[in-house]
Design a protein around this motif. Structure first.
Motif, PDB file in Angstrom:
ATOM      1  N   THR A  35       0.837  -1.205   0.000  1.00 35.30           N
ATOM      2  CA  THR A  35       0.000   0.000   0.000  1.00 35.30           C
ATOM      3  C   THR A  35       0.867   1.248   0.000  1.00 35.30           C
ATOM      4  OG1 THR A  35      -1.716  -1.170   1.246  1.00 35.30           O
ATOM      5  CG2 THR A  35      -1.849   1.231   1.200  1.00 35.30           C
ATOM      6  N   PHE A  36       1.913   1.232   0.812  1.00 33.88           N
ATOM      7  CA  PHE A  36       2.846   2.355   0.882  1.00 33.88           C
ATOM      8  C   PHE A  36       3.500   2.601  -0.475  1.00 33.88           C
ATOM      9  CE2 PHE A  36       7.269   3.765   1.490  1.00 33.88           C
ATOM     10  CZ  PHE A  36       7.049   4.997   2.099  1.00 33.88           C
ATOM     11  N   VAL A  37       3.944   1.535  -1.124  1.00 31.79           N
ATOM     12  CA  VAL A  37       4.575   1.676  -2.438  1.00 31.79           C
ATOM     13  C   VAL A  37       3.579   2.259  -3.446  1.00 31.79           C
ATOM     14  CG1 VAL A  37       5.573   0.424  -4.386  1.00 31.79           C
ATOM     15  CG2 VAL A  37       6.276  -0.134  -2.055  1.00 31.79           C
ATOM     16  N   GLY A  38       2.358   1.747  -3.431  1.00 33.43           N
ATOM     17  CA  GLY A  38       1.344   2.277  -4.341  1.00 33.43           C
ATOM     18  C   GLY A  38       1.099   3.760  -4.114  1.00 33.43           C
ATOM     19  N   PHE A  39       1.041   4.163  -2.857  1.00 35.16           N
ATOM     20  CA  PHE A  39       0.831   5.579  -2.533  1.00 35.16           C
ATOM     21  C   PHE A  39       2.002   6.423  -3.006  1.00 35.16           C
ATOM     22  CE2 PHE A  39       0.903   9.418  -0.053  1.00 35.16           C
ATOM     23  CZ  PHE A  39      -0.430   9.734   0.160  1.00 35.16           C
ATOM     24  N   MET A  40       3.213   5.988  -2.700  1.00 34.86           N
ATOM     25  CA  MET A  40       4.396   6.779  -3.027  1.00 34.86           C
ATOM     26  C   MET A  40       4.610   6.887  -4.535  1.00 34.86           C
ATOM     27  SD  MET A  40       5.458   7.870  -0.153  1.00 34.86           S
ATOM     28  CE  MET A  40       7.041   8.563  -0.624  1.00 34.86           C
ATOM     29  N   VAL A  41       4.349   5.816  -5.255  1.00 33.10           N
ATOM     30  CA  VAL A  41       4.487   5.861  -6.718  1.00 33.10           C
ATOM     31  C   VAL A  41       3.417   6.769  -7.321  1.00 33.10           C
ATOM     32  CG1 VAL A  41       4.379   4.492  -8.837  1.00 33.10           C
ATOM     33  CG2 VAL A  41       5.593   3.597  -6.837  1.00 33.10           C
ATOM     34  N   GLY A  42       2.242   6.764  -6.721  1.00 31.51           N
ATOM     35  CA  GLY A  42       1.140   7.564  -7.261  1.00 31.51           C
ATOM     36  C   GLY A  42       1.147   9.011  -6.825  1.00 31.51           C
ATOM     37  N   TRP A  43       1.847   9.340  -5.737  1.00 25.71           N
ATOM     38  CA  TRP A  43       1.774  10.696  -5.200  1.00 25.71           C
ATOM     39  C   TRP A  43       2.530  11.690  -6.062  1.00 25.71           C
ATOM     40  CZ3 TRP A  43      -1.339  13.145  -2.209  1.00 25.71           C
ATOM     41  CH2 TRP A  43      -1.001  14.419  -1.747  1.00 25.71           C
ATOM     42  N   GLN A  44       1.976  12.893  -6.173  1.00 22.86           N
ATOM     43  CA  GLN A  44       2.608  13.989  -6.911  1.00 22.86           C
ATOM     44  C   GLN A  44       2.581  15.253  -6.050  1.00 22.86           C
ATOM     45  OE1 GLN A  44       0.014  13.821 -10.376  1.00 22.86           O
ATOM     46  NE2 GLN A  44       1.609  12.822 -11.589  1.00 22.86           N
ATOM     47  N   GLY A  45       3.700  15.984  -6.024  1.00 19.71           N
ATOM     48  CA  GLY A  45       3.754  17.228  -5.268  1.00 19.71           C
ATOM     49  C   GLY A  45       4.281  17.024  -3.861  1.00 19.71           C
ATOM     50  N   PRO A  46       4.200  18.073  -3.022  1.00 21.57           N
ATOM     51  CA  PRO A  46       4.660  17.982  -1.625  1.00 21.57           C
ATOM     52  C   PRO A  46       3.883  16.901  -0.883  1.00 21.57           C
ATOM     53  CG  PRO A  46       4.272  20.265  -2.257  1.00 21.57           C
ATOM     54  CD  PRO A  46       3.715  19.427  -3.361  1.00 21.57           C
ATOM     55  N   MET A  47       4.600  16.156  -0.050  1.00 20.29           N
ATOM     56  CA  MET A  47       3.977  15.009   0.620  1.00 20.29           C
ATOM     57  C   MET A  47       2.930  15.448   1.635  1.00 20.29           C
ATOM     58  SD  MET A  47       3.499  11.872   1.052  1.00 20.29           S
ATOM     59  CE  MET A  47       4.688  11.379  -0.200  1.00 20.29           C
ATOM     60  N   ASP A  48       1.777  14.798   1.585  1.00 21.80           N
ATOM     61  CA  ASP A  48       0.715  14.989   2.559  1.00 21.80           C
ATOM     62  C   ASP A  48       0.799  13.824   3.551  1.00 21.80           C
ATOM     63  OD1 ASP A  48      -1.636  15.162   4.017  1.00 21.80           O
ATOM     64  OD2 ASP A  48      -2.864  15.758   2.309  1.00 21.80           O
ATOM     65  N   TYR A  49       1.461  14.060   4.675  1.00 25.79           N
ATOM     66  CA  TYR A  49       1.707  12.976   5.623  1.00 25.79           C
ATOM     67  C   TYR A  49       0.435  12.545   6.351  1.00 25.79           C
ATOM     68  CZ  TYR A  49       6.666  13.705   4.802  1.00 25.79           C
ATOM     69  OH  TYR A  49       7.902  13.793   4.206  1.00 25.79           O
ATOM     70  N   VAL A  50      -0.519  13.444   6.476  1.00 25.09           N
ATOM     71  CA  VAL A  50      -1.790  13.070   7.094  1.00 25.09           C
ATOM     72  C   VAL A  50      -2.528  12.072   6.203  1.00 25.09           C
ATOM     73  CG1 VAL A  50      -4.050  13.891   7.848  1.00 25.09           C
ATOM     74  CG2 VAL A  50      -1.998  15.231   8.373  1.00 25.09           C
ATOM     75  N   LEU A  51      -2.554  12.355   4.916  1.00 24.65           N
ATOM     76  CA  LEU A  51      -3.205  11.454   3.966  1.00 24.65           C
ATOM     77  C   LEU A  51      -2.493  10.106   3.921  1.00 24.65           C
ATOM     78  CD1 LEU A  51      -5.344  10.962   1.785  1.00 24.65           C
ATOM     79  CD2 LEU A  51      -3.755  11.970   0.113  1.00 24.65           C
ATOM     80  N   LEU A  52      -1.172  10.135   3.906  1.00 27.04           N
ATOM     81  CA  LEU A  52      -0.403   8.887   3.894  1.00 27.04           C
ATOM     82  C   LEU A  52      -0.685   8.073   5.152  1.00 27.04           C
ATOM     83  CD1 LEU A  52       1.787   6.956   2.866  1.00 27.04           C
ATOM     84  CD2 LEU A  52       3.502   8.474   3.906  1.00 27.04           C
ATOM     85  N   SER A  53      -0.681   8.730   6.304  1.00 31.21           N
ATOM     86  CA  SER A  53      -0.930   8.031   7.575  1.00 31.21           C
ATOM     87  C   SER A  53      -2.326   7.432   7.612  1.00 31.21           C
ATOM     88  CB  SER A  53      -0.741   8.992   8.754  1.00 31.21           C
ATOM     89  OG  SER A  53       0.577   9.494   8.796  1.00 31.21           O
ATOM     90  N   ALA A  54      -3.315   8.188   7.138  1.00 36.36           N
ATOM     91  CA  ALA A  54      -4.695   7.687   7.120  1.00 36.36           C
ATOM     92  C   ALA A  54      -4.827   6.492   6.182  1.00 36.36           C
ATOM     93  CB  ALA A  54      -5.644   8.798   6.698  1.00 36.36           C
ATOM     94  N   THR A  55      -4.125   6.547   5.046  1.00 39.75           N
ATOM     95  CA  THR A  55      -4.169   5.429   4.098  1.00 39.75           C
ATOM     96  C   THR A  55      -3.592   4.169   4.714  1.00 39.75           C
ATOM     97  OG1 THR A  55      -3.928   6.972   2.230  1.00 39.75           O
ATOM     98  CG2 THR A  55      -3.438   4.658   1.812  1.00 39.75           C
ATOM     99  N   LEU A  56      -2.446   4.304   5.375  1.00 41.88           N
ATOM    100  CA  LEU A  56      -1.796   3.140   5.980  1.00 41.88           C
ATOM    101  C   LEU A  56      -2.593   2.620   7.178  1.00 41.88           C
ATOM    102  CD1 LEU A  56       1.959   4.216   5.830  1.00 41.88           C
ATOM    103  CD2 LEU A  56       0.717   2.687   4.297  1.00 41.88           C
ATOM    104  N   LEU A  57      -3.114   3.528   8.002  1.00 43.05           N
ATOM    105  CA  LEU A  57      -3.894   3.105   9.160  1.00 43.05           C
ATOM    106  C   LEU A  57      -5.169   2.388   8.730  1.00 43.05           C
ATOM    107  CD1 LEU A  57      -4.533   3.029  12.174  1.00 43.05           C
ATOM    108  CD2 LEU A  57      -5.541   5.323  11.943  1.00 43.05           C
ATOM    109  N   GLY A  58      -5.892   2.981   7.802  1.00 37.21           N
ATOM    110  CA  GLY A  58      -7.132   2.368   7.334  1.00 37.21           C
ATOM    111  C   GLY A  58      -6.896   1.015   6.699  1.00 37.21           C
ATOM    112  N   THR A  59      -5.847   0.925   5.889  1.00 37.09           N
ATOM    113  CA  THR A  59      -5.545  -0.346   5.237  1.00 37.09           C
ATOM    114  C   THR A  59      -5.105  -1.391   6.256  1.00 37.09           C
ATOM    115  OG1 THR A  59      -4.835   0.868   3.262  1.00 37.09           O
ATOM    116  CG2 THR A  59      -4.212  -1.445   3.404  1.00 37.09           C
ATOM    117  N   ALA A  60      -4.315  -0.978   7.250  1.00 37.12           N
ATOM    118  CA  ALA A  60      -3.860  -1.913   8.291  1.00 37.12           C
ATOM    119  C   ALA A  60      -5.041  -2.474   9.077  1.00 37.12           C
ATOM    120  CB  ALA A  60      -2.878  -1.215   9.231  1.00 37.12           C
TER     121      ALA A  60
END
Length: 296
Positions: A35-60
């Protein structure tokens, strides 16, 4: 005081270990990594760490919940196999109702986190992952050897969940992540199915390896899927989503993995199946890491 505290601490440690096993911690960690790899490959621009954290937490949470629901459903089957009979439910260290509530609560909590803090597309993919894994793949294991093909779908969706959370749209590049994970799982699962074919047969699981005494069909399919994986893994570079460095790295990794699958096809024994299994464990993080560091 110390004497009464020690048994209580031991029980807490045992409960924590059982909860980790109920949530299939190692498998859930792999889900998080993809999931992390998918997010990082897909992300564009300055990192949104809140969005990343929510994605990983929800998926976990979803992964842990799905694993618990799977073990709740298969508790009788697990008791018949050597490799699973000591899990919390068949080992009678946990009540089935507790496992069911754990699975439902974590699954719903994960879907809620994804829906509220990422987007509805990511939440829907997570829901589809849980539904296919628990309601389709799990009962299908006793009905058809095609269960492996179906079971690879929820295993391949996490990187796409990460991609959708980052991009918000489905597209070809994100679909390639799904395809890589799907094809990787086939030789991985076929190697496991061959190593534990007697265990699966005793539990009543309908696996390809169960009716393939010589291992010819199982090993041949593992090799063919490894070749398909090799070709699919090169597409990010061929379609200019990634660099030439990735292309040659993926080519080397894929050729080595296919070589292990070929070895299994030629030998058709437990050591060659185990080698293929271990190669699959090494291949995936190396390829995903290469995909990350070489992206355009």
């Amino acid at each position: 005081m110390m004497k009464t505290a020690a048994p209580a601490l031991s029980r807490l440690e045992s409960l924590f270990g059982d909860l980790l096993e109920l949530s299939k911690a190692r498998l859930s960690f792999l889900v998080l990594v993809t999931t992390f790899v998918g997010f990082m490959v897909g992300w564009q621009g300055p990192m949104d760490y809140v969005l990343l954290s929510a994605t990983l937490l929800g998926t976990a949470l979803c992964a842990a919940g799905a694993a618990a629901l799977n073990q709740w459903w298969e508790r009788d089957l697990d008791s018949l196999m050597k490799r699973t009979r000591n899990r919390p439910l068949p080992g009678r260290r946990m009540h089935p109702q507790d496992a069911l509530l754990f699975g439902l609560f974590f699954s719903l909590a994960g879907l809620l986190v994804l829906a509220l803090f990422t987007n509805y597309r990511a939440a829907f993919l997570a829901f589809a992952t849980i539904a296919i894994y628990v309601l389709v793949y799990t009962p299908m294991k006793r009905m058809s050897s095609l269960n492996t093909l179906v079971g690879a779908i929820p295993g391949a969706l996490p990187p796409l969940i990460g991609w959708i959370a980052a991009r918000g749209v489905y597209d070809l590049e994100g679909s390639l992540l799904f395809a890589i994970l799907w094809f990787w799982q086939m030789p991985h699962f076929l190697a496991i199915a061959w190593m534990y074919r007697e265990d699966y047969a005793n539990a009543g699981c309908v696996m390809l390896s169960g009716s393939d005494e010589s291992g010819e069909m199982t090993s041949r399919q593992a090799f063919l899927y490894a070749l398909c994986l090799l070709m699919v893994s090169l597409l990010p570079a061929i379609l200019f989503f990634n660099t030439a460095v990735y292309f040659f790295g993926a080519l080397i990794l894929g050729a080595a993995f296919a070589g292990c699958a070929l070895h299994f096809m030629l030998r058709r024994d437990r050591p060659s199946a185990r080698l293929l299994f271990l190669a699959s464990i090494a291949y995936l993080p190396l390829l995903l890491g290469l995909l990350l560091v070489t992206q355009r």
